[in-house]
Design a protein around this motif. Structure first.
Motif, PDB file in Angstrom:
ATOM      1  N   MET A   1      -8.718  -1.548  12.977  1.00 58.81           N
ATOM      2  CA  MET A   1      -7.889  -0.448  12.519  1.00 58.81           C
ATOM      3  C   MET A   1      -8.206  -0.103  11.066  1.00 58.81           C
ATOM      4  N   GLU A   2      -8.136   1.153  10.760  1.00 59.29           N
ATOM      5  CA  GLU A   2      -8.362   1.641   9.393  1.00 59.29           C
ATOM      6  C   GLU A   2      -7.165   1.263   8.520  1.00 59.29           C
ATOM      7  N   ARG A   3      -7.405   1.109   7.239  1.00 59.40           N
ATOM      8  CA  ARG A   3      -6.314   0.828   6.304  1.00 59.40           C
ATOM      9  C   ARG A   3      -5.272   1.937   6.372  1.00 59.40           C
ATOM     10  N   GLN A   4      -4.110   1.658   5.811  1.00 55.53           N
ATOM     11  CA  GLN A   4      -3.022   2.641   5.789  1.00 55.53           C
ATOM     12  C   GLN A   4      -3.555   3.979   5.297  1.00 55.53           C
ATOM     13  N   SER A   5      -3.356   5.036   6.098  1.00 55.80           N
ATOM     14  CA  SER A   5      -3.964   6.328   5.796  1.00 55.80           C
ATOM     15  C   SER A   5      -3.512   6.925   4.473  1.00 55.80           C
ATOM     16  N   GLY A   6      -2.315   6.613   4.007  1.00 51.24           N
ATOM     17  CA  GLY A   6      -1.844   7.141   2.733  1.00 51.24           C
ATOM     18  C   GLY A   6      -2.608   6.611   1.543  1.00 51.24           C
ATOM     19  N   LYS A   7      -3.367   5.555   1.727  1.00 49.99           N
ATOM     20  CA  LYS A   7      -4.140   4.937   0.655  1.00 49.99           C
ATOM     21  C   LYS A   7      -5.623   5.288   0.743  1.00 49.99           C
ATOM     22  N   ALA A  40      -9.305  13.357   9.447  1.00 49.69           N
ATOM     23  CA  ALA A  40      -8.567  13.023   8.221  1.00 49.69           C
ATOM     24  C   ALA A  40      -7.289  13.847   8.125  1.00 49.69           C
ATOM     25  N   ARG A  41      -7.399  15.129   8.332  1.00 51.96           N
ATOM     26  CA  ARG A  41      -6.225  16.003   8.254  1.00 51.96           C
ATOM     27  C   ARG A  41      -5.175  15.626   9.293  1.00 51.96           C
ATOM     28  N   GLU A  42      -5.624  15.340  10.520  1.00 61.18           N
ATOM     29  CA  GLU A  42      -4.689  15.004  11.599  1.00 61.18           C
ATOM     30  C   GLU A  42      -3.959  13.691  11.355  1.00 61.18           C
ATOM     31  N   HIS A  43      -4.564  12.785  10.588  1.00 57.42           N
ATOM     32  CA  HIS A  43      -3.991  11.458  10.386  1.00 57.42           C
ATOM     33  C   HIS A  43      -3.480  11.237   8.961  1.00 57.42           C
ATOM     34  N   GLY A  44      -3.326  12.303   8.208  1.00 53.40           N
ATOM     35  CA  GLY A  44      -2.733  12.187   6.879  1.00 53.40           C
ATOM     36  C   GLY A  44      -3.620  11.549   5.826  1.00 53.40           C
ATOM     37  N   VAL A  45      -4.925  11.540   6.065  1.00 53.82           N
ATOM     38  CA  VAL A  45      -5.866  11.028   5.072  1.00 53.82           C
ATOM     39  C   VAL A  45      -6.184  12.164   4.104  1.00 53.82           C
ATOM     40  N   GLY A 120      -2.542   6.787  -5.676  1.00 55.83           N
ATOM     41  CA  GLY A 120      -2.484   5.450  -5.102  1.00 55.83           C
ATOM     42  C   GLY A 120      -3.572   5.155  -4.090  1.00 55.83           C
ATOM     43  N   ILE A 121      -4.673   5.874  -4.176  1.00 59.73           N
ATOM     44  CA  ILE A 121      -5.777   5.713  -3.224  1.00 59.73           C
ATOM     45  C   ILE A 121      -6.643   4.530  -3.650  1.00 59.73           C
ATOM     46  N   ASP A 122      -6.891   3.628  -2.691  1.00 58.68           N
ATOM     47  CA  ASP A 122      -7.732   2.466  -2.982  1.00 58.68           C
ATOM     48  C   ASP A 122      -8.871   2.296  -1.979  1.00 58.68           C
ATOM     49  N   SER A 123      -8.986   3.236  -1.055  1.00 60.15           N
ATOM     50  CA  SER A 123     -10.023   3.187  -0.024  1.00 60.15           C
ATOM     51  C   SER A 123     -10.661   4.564   0.096  1.00 60.15           C
ATOM     52  N   LEU A 124     -12.000   4.591   0.066  1.00 62.20           N
ATOM     53  CA  LEU A 124     -12.729   5.859   0.127  1.00 62.20           C
ATOM     54  C   LEU A 124     -13.651   5.896   1.333  1.00 62.20           C
ATOM     55  N   ARG A 140     -22.027   3.162  -5.298  1.00 59.51           N
ATOM     56  CA  ARG A 140     -22.231   2.108  -6.303  1.00 59.51           C
ATOM     57  C   ARG A 140     -21.120   2.112  -7.345  1.00 59.51           C
ATOM     58  N   GLU A 141     -20.781   3.298  -7.838  1.00 58.85           N
ATOM     59  CA  GLU A 141     -19.747   3.373  -8.863  1.00 58.85           C
ATOM     60  C   GLU A 141     -18.373   3.034  -8.293  1.00 58.85           C
ATOM     61  N   ALA A 142     -18.081   3.497  -7.085  1.00 56.58           N
ATOM     62  CA  ALA A 142     -16.789   3.200  -6.455  1.00 56.58           C
ATOM     63  C   ALA A 142     -16.644   1.704  -6.177  1.00 56.58           C
ATOM     64  N   ALA A 143     -17.719   1.067  -5.766  1.00 58.22           N
ATOM     65  CA  ALA A 143     -17.678  -0.383  -5.542  1.00 58.22           C
ATOM     66  C   ALA A 143     -17.388  -1.111  -6.851  1.00 58.22           C
ATOM     67  N   ASP A 144     -18.007  -0.668  -7.935  1.00 57.74           N
ATOM     68  CA  ASP A 144     -17.746  -1.279  -9.237  1.00 57.74           C
ATOM     69  C   ASP A 144     -16.311  -1.057  -9.700  1.00 57.74           C
ATOM     70  N   ARG A 145     -15.661  -0.027  -9.163  1.00 55.34           N
ATOM     71  CA  ARG A 145     -14.257   0.267  -9.505  1.00 55.34           C
ATOM     72  C   ARG A 145     -13.301  -0.360  -8.488  1.00 55.34           C
ATOM     73  N   ASP A 146     -13.829  -1.184  -7.587  1.00 57.93           N
ATOM     74  CA  ASP A 146     -13.051  -1.967  -6.624  1.00 57.93           C
ATOM     75  C   ASP A 146     -12.384  -1.150  -5.520  1.00 57.93           C
ATOM     76  N   PHE A 147     -12.961  -0.022  -5.147  1.00 59.59           N
ATOM     77  CA  PHE A 147     -12.479   0.710  -3.985  1.00 59.59           C
ATOM     78  C   PHE A 147     -13.043   0.057  -2.724  1.00 59.59           C
TER      79      PHE A 147
END
Length: 189
Positions: A1-7, A40-45, A120-124, A140-147
Motif C-alpha cells: 500500500m502507498e503511504r497516506q495520500s495526504g503526505k 493522484a487526483r482521484e485519491h487526494g494526492v 506536510g508532504i514527505d513522499s514524492l 538525488r536532491e530529494a533523497a538528500d532531503r529525506d523524502f
C-alpha cells in the motif's frame, strides 16, 4: 500500500512545450502521465507541476553555465513564453501549483521545498522529461532531503533509451521505488 495520500505529492516535471517538443511523442506516450495525474487526483494526492523558466533578461543565468547560457544569448524560455507552458495533455487544474525552477533539479531556485514542507508532504512520486535530467537531479536532491521516493518508469522519457533503462533499472532503485504508473495507481488507497 502507498503511504497516506495526504503526505504524498506527484511531481509532473518539465512537461512543457519547449522541452517535450524535442522528443517524438504520440498519444500513447501521454497515457502513463495521464494515468498518474488522474489517479493522484482521484485519491487526494497533491499534484504539483514543475517547469523551467527564467525572468526577462535572464538574471539567473551565469554566462559559464554550459546548459543555459545559450538561452540568455538567443532568447526563449522566459516565464511568459509559450514554450514554458505546461502541455494541454497533462495541464494543471485550478489550485494545482506550478513551480518555476531555474536549473535542472525541481528544487533549484523554485521554492518547491517550502511548498512541500508547508503541506506536510514527505513522499514524492516523480515523472517527467527527461529521465537523465530533471528526474535524476530531483531524485538525488530529494533523497538528500529525506523524502520517500517513487519513480514512475513509464512516465519518464529520455532521448537515450539505454540511459533511461540504466537509470530506472540500476540507479534509481537505490533511492526510490520504481513502478509503472498503473502499478503505482493500483497501490493507492
Amino acid at each position: 500500500m502507498e503511504r497516506q495520500s495526504g503526505k504524498t505529492a506527484l511531481l509532473v516535471m518539465d512537461m512543457q512545450q519547449s522541452i517535450v517538443a524535442r522528443y517524438a511523442m504520440d498519444e500513447a506516450r501521454w497515457l502513463p502521465f495521464q494515468t498518474a495525474v488522474t489517479a493522484a487526483r482521484e485519491h487526494g494526492v497533491q499534484v504539483i507541476y514543475v517547469r523551467l523558466a527564467f525572468r526577462e533578461g535572464y538574471p539567473e543565468v551565469h554566462p559559464g553555465n554550459k546548459m543555459f547560457a545559450g538561452l540568455a544569448q538567443y532568447g526563449g524560455a522566459t516565464v511568459a513564453d509559450a514554450g514554458t507552458q505546461i502541455l494541454d495533455e497533462v495541464k494543471p487544474e485550478p489550485g494545482e501549483p506550478v513551480v518555476t525552477k531555474v536549473r535542472v533539479s525541481a528544487f533549484a531556485g523554485s521554492g518547491l521545498d517550502v511548498l512541500l514542507r508547508a503541506r506536510g508532504i514527505d513522499s514524492l512520486v516523480l515523472c517527467g522529461v527527461s529521465t537523465s535530467g530533471v528526474v535524476l537531479s530531483t531524485l538525488r536532491e530529494a533523497a538528500d532531503r529525506d523524502f520517500t521516493l517513487t519513480v514512475l518508469s513509464d512516465a519518464c522519457i529520455d532521448a537515450d533509451p539505454e540511459v533511461h533503462r540504466v537509470l530506472t533499472e540500476k540507479v534509481f532503485p537505490r533511492q526510490a521505488d520504481v513502478l509503472t504508473a498503473k502499478e503505482w495507481a493500483s497501490r493507492l488507497f
